[in-house]
Scaffold this motif. Structure first.
Motif, PDB file in Angstrom:
ATOM      1  N   GLY A 145       0.585  53.256 -17.938  1.00 43.22           N
ATOM      2  CA  GLY A 145       1.208  52.031 -18.443  1.00 43.22           C
ATOM      3  C   GLY A 145       2.705  52.230 -18.650  1.00 43.22           C
ATOM      4  O   GLY A 145       3.199  53.363 -18.647  1.00 43.22           O
ATOM      5  N   ILE A 146       3.376  51.119 -18.843  1.00 41.83           N
ATOM      6  CA  ILE A 146       4.839  51.115 -19.017  1.00 41.83           C
ATOM      7  C   ILE A 146       5.294  52.088 -20.106  1.00 41.83           C
ATOM      8  O   ILE A 146       6.238  52.846 -19.928  1.00 41.83           O
ATOM      9  N   ARG A 147       4.577  52.082 -21.249  1.00 46.65           N
ATOM     10  CA  ARG A 147       5.008  52.936 -22.360  1.00 46.65           C
ATOM     11  C   ARG A 147       4.912  54.425 -22.027  1.00 46.65           C
ATOM     12  O   ARG A 147       5.763  55.210 -22.402  1.00 46.65           O
ATOM     13  N   THR A 148       3.838  54.793 -21.310  1.00 44.06           N
ATOM     14  CA  THR A 148       3.700  56.191 -20.887  1.00 44.06           C
ATOM     15  C   THR A 148       4.818  56.541 -19.907  1.00 44.06           C
ATOM     16  O   THR A 148       5.446  57.602 -19.999  1.00 44.06           O
ATOM     17  N   LEU A 149       5.067  55.619 -18.973  1.00 43.02           N
ATOM     18  CA  LEU A 149       6.093  55.854 -17.964  1.00 43.02           C
ATOM     19  C   LEU A 149       7.479  56.016 -18.590  1.00 43.02           C
ATOM     20  O   LEU A 149       8.280  56.843 -18.141  1.00 43.02           O
ATOM     21  N   GLN A 150       7.729  55.203 -19.628  1.00 43.99           N
ATOM     22  CA  GLN A 150       9.058  55.252 -20.246  1.00 43.99           C
ATOM     23  C   GLN A 150       9.373  56.626 -20.824  1.00 43.99           C
ATOM     24  O   GLN A 150      10.531  57.033 -20.867  1.00 43.99           O
ATOM     25  N   GLN A 151       8.325  57.324 -21.236  1.00 46.21           N
ATOM     26  CA  GLN A 151       8.542  58.688 -21.743  1.00 46.21           C
ATOM     27  C   GLN A 151       9.066  59.607 -20.645  1.00 46.21           C
ATOM     28  O   GLN A 151       9.707  60.622 -20.918  1.00 46.21           O
ATOM     29  N   ASN A 152       8.770  59.267 -19.392  1.00 42.37           N
ATOM     30  CA  ASN A 152       9.301  60.033 -18.255  1.00 42.37           C
ATOM     31  C   ASN A 152      10.475  59.319 -17.605  1.00 42.37           C
ATOM     32  O   ASN A 152      10.801  59.577 -16.441  1.00 42.37           O
ATOM     33  N   ASN A 153      11.042  58.346 -18.347  1.00 41.95           N
ATOM     34  CA  ASN A 153      12.190  57.611 -17.812  1.00 41.95           C
ATOM     35  C   ASN A 153      11.901  56.884 -16.513  1.00 41.95           C
ATOM     36  O   ASN A 153      12.780  56.725 -15.662  1.00 41.95           O
ATOM     37  N   SER A 154      10.648  56.435 -16.336  1.00 40.86           N
ATOM     38  CA  SER A 154      10.356  55.618 -15.158  1.00 40.86           C
ATOM     39  C   SER A 154       9.679  54.321 -15.603  1.00 40.86           C
ATOM     40  O   SER A 154       9.314  54.161 -16.775  1.00 40.86           O
ATOM     41  N   SER A 155       9.543  53.389 -14.680  1.00 45.17           N
ATOM     42  CA  SER A 155       8.946  52.102 -15.031  1.00 45.17           C
ATOM     43  C   SER A 155       8.389  51.424 -13.784  1.00 45.17           C
ATOM     44  O   SER A 155       8.818  51.721 -12.667  1.00 45.17           O
ATOM     45  N   TRP A 156       7.416  50.516 -13.982  1.00 46.73           N
ATOM     46  CA  TRP A 156       6.915  49.701 -12.879  1.00 46.73           C
ATOM     47  C   TRP A 156       7.840  48.513 -12.643  1.00 46.73           C
ATOM     48  O   TRP A 156       8.334  47.920 -13.597  1.00 46.73           O
ATOM     49  N   VAL A 157       8.018  48.151 -11.383  1.00 45.04           N
ATOM     50  CA  VAL A 157       8.767  46.947 -11.031  1.00 45.04           C
ATOM     51  C   VAL A 157       7.880  46.092 -10.134  1.00 45.04           C
ATOM     52  O   VAL A 157       7.357  46.588  -9.126  1.00 45.04           O
ATOM     53  N   LEU A 158       7.706  44.831 -10.508  1.00 39.42           N
ATOM     54  CA  LEU A 158       6.915  43.910  -9.692  1.00 39.42           C
ATOM     55  C   LEU A 158       7.766  43.437  -8.510  1.00 39.42           C
ATOM     56  O   LEU A 158       8.856  42.899  -8.703  1.00 39.42           O
ATOM     57  N   LEU A 159       7.259  43.660  -7.288  1.00 35.86           N
ATOM     58  CA  LEU A 159       7.992  43.268  -6.087  1.00 35.86           C
ATOM     59  C   LEU A 159       7.527  41.908  -5.563  1.00 35.86           C
ATOM     60  O   LEU A 159       8.335  41.042  -5.269  1.00 35.86           O
ATOM     61  N   ARG A 160       6.238  41.763  -5.420  1.00 36.41           N
ATOM     62  CA  ARG A 160       5.682  40.525  -4.868  1.00 36.41           C
ATOM     63  C   ARG A 160       4.354  40.208  -5.524  1.00 36.41           C
ATOM     64  O   ARG A 160       3.647  41.109  -5.973  1.00 36.41           O
ATOM     65  N   LEU A 161       4.025  38.926  -5.510  1.00 34.05           N
ATOM     66  CA  LEU A 161       2.755  38.469  -6.081  1.00 34.05           C
ATOM     67  C   LEU A 161       2.282  37.251  -5.303  1.00 34.05           C
ATOM     68  O   LEU A 161       3.099  36.403  -4.917  1.00 34.05           O
ATOM     69  N   ALA A 162       0.987  37.188  -5.024  1.00 33.94           N
ATOM     70  CA  ALA A 162       0.381  35.982  -4.428  1.00 33.94           C
ATOM     71  C   ALA A 162      -0.850  35.625  -5.243  1.00 33.94           C
ATOM     72  O   ALA A 162      -1.622  36.504  -5.628  1.00 33.94           O
ATOM     73  N   ILE A 163      -0.999  34.338  -5.535  1.00 34.07           N
ATOM     74  CA  ILE A 163      -2.160  33.851  -6.301  1.00 34.07           C
ATOM     75  C   ILE A 163      -2.794  32.694  -5.536  1.00 34.07           C
ATOM     76  O   ILE A 163      -2.078  31.811  -5.050  1.00 34.07           O
ATOM     77  N   GLU A 164      -4.108  32.703  -5.413  1.00 30.99           N
ATOM     78  CA  GLU A 164      -4.836  31.526  -4.922  1.00 30.99           C
ATOM     79  C   GLU A 164      -5.902  31.183  -5.941  1.00 30.99           C
ATOM     80  O   GLU A 164      -6.680  32.046  -6.349  1.00 30.99           O
ATOM     81  N   LEU A 165      -5.952  29.928  -6.331  1.00 30.93           N
ATOM     82  CA  LEU A 165      -6.888  29.493  -7.363  1.00 30.93           C
ATOM     83  C   LEU A 165      -7.435  28.129  -6.960  1.00 30.93           C
ATOM     84  O   LEU A 165      -6.674  27.270  -6.509  1.00 30.93           O
ATOM     85  N   HIS A 166      -8.731  27.921  -7.096  1.00 33.24           N
ATOM     86  CA  HIS A 166      -9.242  26.586  -6.762  1.00 33.24           C
ATOM     87  C   HIS A 166      -9.727  25.817  -7.988  1.00 33.24           C
ATOM     88  O   HIS A 166     -10.178  24.688  -7.881  1.00 33.24           O
ATOM     89  N   GLU A 167      -9.567  26.438  -9.165  1.00 26.80           N
ATOM     90  CA  GLU A 167      -9.946  25.736 -10.406  1.00 26.80           C
ATOM     91  C   GLU A 167      -9.021  26.226 -11.508  1.00 26.80           C
ATOM     92  O   GLU A 167      -8.900  27.439 -11.709  1.00 26.80           O
ATOM     93  N   PHE A 168      -8.357  25.338 -12.192  1.00 23.73           N
ATOM     94  CA  PHE A 168      -7.440  25.716 -13.261  1.00 23.73           C
ATOM     95  C   PHE A 168      -8.114  25.517 -14.615  1.00 23.73           C
ATOM     96  O   PHE A 168      -8.380  24.387 -15.005  1.00 23.73           O
ATOM     97  N   PRO A 169      -8.391  26.621 -15.340  1.00 23.08           N
ATOM     98  CA  PRO A 169      -9.066  26.485 -16.627  1.00 23.08           C
ATOM     99  C   PRO A 169      -8.281  25.615 -17.604  1.00 23.08           C
ATOM    100  O   PRO A 169      -7.052  25.521 -17.524  1.00 23.08           O
ATOM    101  N   GLU A 170      -9.017  24.999 -18.510  1.00 25.24           N
ATOM    102  CA  GLU A 170      -8.395  24.105 -19.484  1.00 25.24           C
ATOM    103  C   GLU A 170      -8.252  24.787 -20.844  1.00 25.24           C
ATOM    104  O   GLU A 170      -8.808  25.858 -21.081  1.00 25.24           O
ATOM    105  N   GLN A 171      -7.502  24.134 -21.718  1.00 29.96           N
ATOM    106  CA  GLN A 171      -7.261  24.639 -23.071  1.00 29.96           C
ATOM    107  C   GLN A 171      -8.561  25.079 -23.748  1.00 29.96           C
ATOM    108  O   GLN A 171      -9.546  24.361 -23.687  1.00 29.96           O
ATOM    109  N   TYR A 172      -8.499  26.219 -24.396  1.00 31.83           N
ATOM    110  CA  TYR A 172      -9.619  26.835 -25.139  1.00 31.83           C
ATOM    111  C   TYR A 172     -10.705  27.428 -24.244  1.00 31.83           C
ATOM    112  O   TYR A 172     -11.619  28.078 -24.741  1.00 31.83           O
TER     113      TYR A 172
END
Lengths: 248, 248
Positions: B46-73
């Motif tokens: 995780g990020i916190r563990t990585l930070q101890q080694n002075n490194s970090s994750w960087v998000l480059l790309r993301l794709a999402i496909e969804l056919h149903e969007f959940p509602e509140q609650y």
């Protein structure tokens, strides 16, 4: 006698914290209103029940005092009850506790119930379910202040968009607080802690409105804000900070 | 063999929904990244563990496909695992389920690990803890697209402020998605459902940056976006919608 639940526990989510990992004022305001919503629902006068009678709650004023801001993943508990009820408005109090169950702050809110058709206030004395819930306990902070006009320079101009609006296409309360909180830079937030927040809501902002946010320092550590939509005053607010002393 | 938890359940909170009471794309993106964060934490990178080694994750790309969007609650469950690992980037897959445990969508993300000092990518083959977690299962959607420049007119100009930034004073991923989602009006959201979302991150926005958001319709129901900060391209995105047929 009220056997219903009056305390609600929330975990501070990652999107509720700022760059210091502390809960933001908009997120805190949102949790208070969520707790108020749960409590009204459970007592039979929540927004959804009211809508069946073509009426709704409108938040008029809110004041918050907090001396400790919970951090990401911490829990806070919000206890809320109706303190007082008048003809056209009612006050709801809040007691806020950290995850060690220590009191970290209080809030007071004033609400009116309006008829959705006529947009006029409904006589609250005519509603026995609400009157039966008045618990009466005061909280040891000043009532929400009635705030006057603000001079100062606009620091933000924007247009009301999709992400700002709620089910009624009005701007969500959280967004007003967010726009105000953006007056300050990270240096300010690192060196100051918010002590008290007052906000007055006067008229609603709707999708497409042109919004101007004005802010000014009124006294030492005190700042006043006004949000206008299409030149109408929609909201006024006041924030009081205290400097954080660097630890020795 | 991986006995660690790979599925995370979230309740759709009131501040995660739009005027239709459906989860917003920024809130959904945030939950995916939160699930990814939990999973990386639990597996020791995780990020916190990585930070101890002075490194970090960087998000480059993301794709999402969804056919149903959940509602509140409503609850949604996000299952996530590392699908593949290369020298300079790794892909993490997601399977999204509704509260009846039906699959409602998938996502694929690409990440690099960088050295915080040099800002250069770290060779992932040198990290046995991560390699041991590669589960390999594919998901049935296209990989995140590499998006080209966008012409079109700017529809939003703003300045990076306090509420937009995270602990590193970089703009929070949710905000990019929010600014893009504001291209569309409530009428569009009432008559269309998002089918697929692609986003590429190129450079970070920081506090005080002047941001310009450009959007254009590229094909029928398809829109492309580019976010620039101080004239540098920071992010590109593409949204594909489908019209909602009025029920008969």
């Amino acid at each position: 006698m009220n056997l219903l639940k009056t305390s609600y526990t929330f975990q501070v989510s990652p999107q509720s914290v700022d760059f210091r990992y502390k809960i933001t004022l908009p997120a805190l305001t949102d949790l208070l209103l969520t707790a108020a919503g749960y409590n009204a629902d459970e007592n039979g006068f929540g927004i959804r029940t009211l809508q069946q009678n073509n009426s709704s709650w409108v938040l008029l004023r809110l004041a918050i005092e907090l001396h400790e801001f919970p951090e990401q993943y911490e829990e806070l508990s919000i206890e809320t009850w109706i303190h007082d009820i008048g003809r056209v408005n009612t006050s709801r109090n809040f007691r806020i506790r950290n995850n060690r169950q220590e009191i970290i702050g209080y809030a007071i809110s004033n609400w009116a119930m309006i008829d959705m058709q006529t947009r006029r206030a409904i006589d609250l004395n005519s509603l026995p379910t609400i009157k039966a819930c008045v618990a009466g306990d005061p909280v040891p902070i000043e009532k929400p202040a009635k705030l006057g006009p603000v001079e100062g320079e606009p620091f933000e101009q924007l247009k009301v968009r999709y992400s700002h609006i709620d089910i009624n296409q009005h701007v969500n309360t959280m967004r007003y607080v967010e726009w105000i909180s953006n007056y300050f830079d990270p240096v300010h937030y690192t060196s100051h802690q918010l002590k008290r927040f007052d906000i007055n809501f006067m008229s609603e902002l709707v999708f497409g409105d042109e919004v101007v946010v004005t802010g000014q320092s009124t006294e030492q550590h005190e700042y006043s804000f006004e949000i206008k939509g299409n030149n109408n005053t929609s909201c006024r607010a006041r924030l009081l900070f205290q400097p954080i002393r660097p630890s020795l």
